[in-house]
Each structure stands twice: as C-alpha cells, then as structure tokens.
Design an enzyme around this catalytic site. Structure first.
Site, short mmCIF file in Angstrom:
data_model
loop_
_atom_site.label_atom_id
_atom_site.label_comp_id
_atom_site.label_asym_id
_atom_site.label_seq_id
_atom_site.Cartn_x
_atom_site.Cartn_y
_atom_site.Cartn_z
N HIS A 209 -1.05 10.45 -7.68
CA HIS A 209 -1.83 9.33 -8.21
C HIS A 209 -3.31 9.53 -7.82
CE1 HIS A 209 -1.66 5.06 -9.71
NE2 HIS A 209 -2.93 5.20 -9.35
N CYS B 114 5.95 5.22 -6.94
CA CYS B 114 4.64 5.56 -6.37
C CYS B 114 4.06 4.36 -5.63
CB CYS B 114 3.70 5.99 -7.49
SG CYS B 114 1.96 6.07 -6.98
N ASN C 204 -8.36 14.65 -1.39
CA ASN C 204 -7.46 15.80 -1.32
C ASN C 204 -6.67 15.83 -2.59
OD1 ASN C 204 -7.89 16.98 1.15
ND2 ASN C 204 -6.46 15.61 2.20
N HIS D 209 -6.58 9.28 -6.30
CA HIS D 209 -7.10 8.42 -5.24
C HIS D 209 -7.91 9.24 -4.25
CE1 HIS D 209 -3.63 10.19 -3.18
NE2 HIS D 209 -4.15 9.79 -2.03
N HIS E 208 -1.16 6.65 -13.27
CA HIS E 208 -0.60 7.59 -12.31
C HIS E 208 -0.89 9.04 -12.69
CE1 HIS E 208 2.37 8.76 -9.22
NE2 HIS E 208 2.76 9.70 -10.08
N CYS F 74 0.73 2.95 -7.49
CA CYS F 74 0.75 2.37 -8.84
C CYS F 74 0.67 0.83 -8.77
CB CYS F 74 2.01 2.80 -9.59
SG CYS F 74 1.87 4.40 -10.42
N SER G 129 -0.21 13.93 -0.66
CA SER G 129 1.17 13.50 -0.69
C SER G 129 1.52 12.79 -1.99
CB SER G 129 1.42 12.56 0.49
OG SER G 129 0.41 11.57 0.55
N GLN H 208 -9.91 8.86 -0.06
CA GLN H 208 -9.91 8.10 1.19
C GLN H 208 -11.34 7.93 1.69
OE1 GLN H 208 -6.87 9.06 4.15
NE2 GLN H 208 -6.17 10.69 2.80
ZN LIG Z 1 1.04 6.06 -9.07
#
Ligand SMILES: [Zn+2]
Ligand SMILES: [Zn+2]
Ligand SMILES: [Zn+2]
Length: 343
Positions: A165, A49, A154, A167, A114, A52, A162, A169
């Site tokens: 993990h 990843c 998203n 996250h 993750h 990570c 995609s 933006q």
């Molecule tokens: Zn990750």
C-alpha cells in the site's frame, strides 16, 4: 587519469565520504538480462491490508474511510514522545555512552488505493501527498522537543517494505541523526571555505556538464550524483537555495510532485518491474537555529543492479573498507536519461 577506465575513488561533497569505482569491471552489456519477475497486480482494495480505508489495524483501531491522504501515529513506533532526555556516560570514559531519544513516528498513506505507487499515481494525486508532507514537517518541526524531521519511503519487499500500500513514514527526533549530521557538517564546512552553498555550486556544475543529469523541471533537478554508491542512485535537488518544504514558493510544491512522478516512473522502466528503493528528504534541522547552509534535497537509493532480481549487496570490502561500484554514475545516468525520454 581516465575515469572511464582506471579504478578510482570519488569523494562525496555532501558527506566527505568516499566510494570506489571500478569501471573496467563493468563490461557486461546492460539490457542482457530482463528477468521475468512475477509481479502479481495488487487489488484496488485489500481487506487484509492494515492501511486500506475502513480496515482495522493491530490493536483494533479502525482506519477512517479516507479519500486522499491519511496520517496516523505508528502502532509500532520506534520512538516515544514521552521519553525523558538523558545522557549517561558509564565511568566517564566515553566508552559506554547512552542518550535517550524521544521522538514521534507517523505513517502517511499516499492514497486510499492499495494498488498505486508514486510512479502510477498522477501528478494531481501526488499533490496532496506533498501538501501533507509540508503540513507534517511544519507541525512536527515546530515542536520544542523535535530537532530533526525525517520523511522517508521504503518501496518494495526487497527494501523490507512490509506492505505494498503506497505509504511513507516520518520520524521526528530529538537528535540530528547521523546522515543529516554528516551533511550538516559538510555544508557548513563548504560555506566557510568557499563562501557558497555546496549544492548550489554542485547543481550548477551538473547543469553545465550534462553527463549525470537525468531529468529536470523549472524548480528541481534529478541526477545521478558523481559520488553515487547505489547503481541507479538519484539525487533530487531544488534549483533555488532554501532549506525545507517550509520555504516552498511559487510552483515548487507542484514541481516536486512532477519530478517525483517522473523519477519513479523512469525507475520502473529500468528492469520493467516496480523498482524497489528507499527514498527520503534531507531538510534543514528543526532545532531552532537558522541553517543558511542547508540546501533542500532528496535521495533515492535503489538496490537493483543488473536485473529485476540481481541486487547490490554492501558486503566484504564494502563493509570493511568502503562502498564500491562497477558501472559509473555517468553510464547509469545515460541509461536513466534514455528511459526518461521514452513514454
Ligand atoms: Zn491497502
Ligand atoms: Zn544552495
Ligand atoms: Zn542528503
């Protein structure tokens, strides 16, 4: 008119757009289909990843061994800060208009873990995420070249995310993008006509009616808006009138963590799967002007319709005419409310 039976259209008070509602078509029972979607549980750490801690990203940069949140400039940024602002109107007829768009794209990892999501992180673990959003919103918004800051997440492969993990933006732009620009105009128009804030009035109405409310705490409400397009769309709005995270006072930061956790955890119960969605905050433009009309809020747009695998598509009439839905906002809200009450 019977809004529970008659096909009708509803106006979005925040944008001025319309949605077609066909409640007579929603005869299918709700809990009929719970697809057994294989959701392989993610490992706490994935060596492949790029988000990570300690792993290398494309281009060779190595992530630090971060312990809470982690922010970096997107390696595949859609926008570049060094772009020079220019406008071009070929032949001067308004047919081929181009404007350059300088900007900054960043990624914020919510956690080194993750396998977590906003729904499975604790409120204590979401607090640093809100703190990072506030810092980023202020830092980017203060820049001369930035006039609008969009924070968005998203979630899930169905939304094109995609990487699982956790996250989000941030895209900071020179122009005010289309969606907030529509809302800016609608909020200004309502303030001019009624001398009041559209979302203050709307939230007050929803608190009175109690039919589209899903969750609330001391500082925020989560509801299925009257004009919702997506089946389980949710609007989170502050109860107090203010424009952005820069204006948080008292316990509002913590309250936001709480309601984000509650909403995402409720979503995961709808079809017993991690619920995919796009979410984001709509905050006052950072264009140097006072925006007394702007009311802080967030949208959740989840695509799932009847099961973990049946999603809503915006095709046909929706592409060429206007968005359409069968299940009403009121029925979706009742379903979400019921699930929110279950632990
Ligand atoms: Zn990750
Ligand atoms: Zn307001
Ligand atoms: Zn909005």
């Amino acid at each position: 008119m019977k809004v529970t039976e008659d096909p009708h259209r509803r106006r979005n008070a925040l944008t001025g757009e319309w949605v077609l509602v066909s409640p007579h078509r929603a005869t299918r029972p709700w809990q009929g289909e719970v697809a057994q979607l294989k959701t392989a549980s993610e490992p706490q750490y994935d060596p492949s990843c790029y988000l990570c801690p300690g792993n290398a990203r494309v281009g060779g940069v190595r992530n630090p061994d971060y312990a809470s949140t982690f922010v970096f400039d997107n390696d595949f940024a859609a926008l570049k800060p060094q772009t020079v602002r220019e406008r071009l109107d070929v032949e001067g007829k308004g047919l081929l208009i181009t404007e350059t768009e300088p900007g900054i794209c960043r990624v914020i990892c919510f956690s080194p873990r993750h396998d977590l999501t906003l729904a499975t992180m604790s409120v204590d673990e979401i607090d640093p995420v809100v703190k990072t959003w506030r810092e980023q919103f202020r830092e980017l918004g203060d820049r001369e070249a930035v006039n609008y800051v969009q924070i968005f997440e998203n979630r899930g492969a169905m939304m094109g995310a995609s990487n699982p993990h956790p996250h989000c933006q941030i895209w900071a732009t020179a122009s005010i993008p289309q969606e907030p620009a529509k809302e800016l105009a609608a909020q200004q128009e309502y303030a001019k006509t009624h001398g009041r804030c559209v979302l203050c009035d709307y939230v007050e109405l929803e608190e009175r009616e109690q039919v589209r409310m899903v969750l609330e705490n001391a500082d925020f409400v989560a509801l299925v808006p009257f004009w919702a397009v997506w089946p389980f769309e949710i609007l989170i709005s502050s109860k107090r009138h203010f424009g952005s995270m820069n204006d948080f006072t008292g316990n509002e930061s913590r309250s936001l963590s709480e309601i984000l956790h509650a909403v995402t955890a409720t979503y995961d119960k709808v079809f017993s799967v991690p619920f995919p969605y796009s979410m984001g905050f709509h905050q006052s433009p950072s264009d140097g002007n006072a925006h007394p009309e702007w009311h802080f809020h967030a949208h959740f747009y989840p695509p799932l319709l009847r099961s973990a695998t049946v999603r809503k598509f915006m095709v046909g009439f929706e592409m060429l005419g206007m968005p359409q839905r069968d299940i009403t906002a009121e029925i979706a809200a009742a379903r979400l409310r019921e699930l929110a009450g279950k632990s």
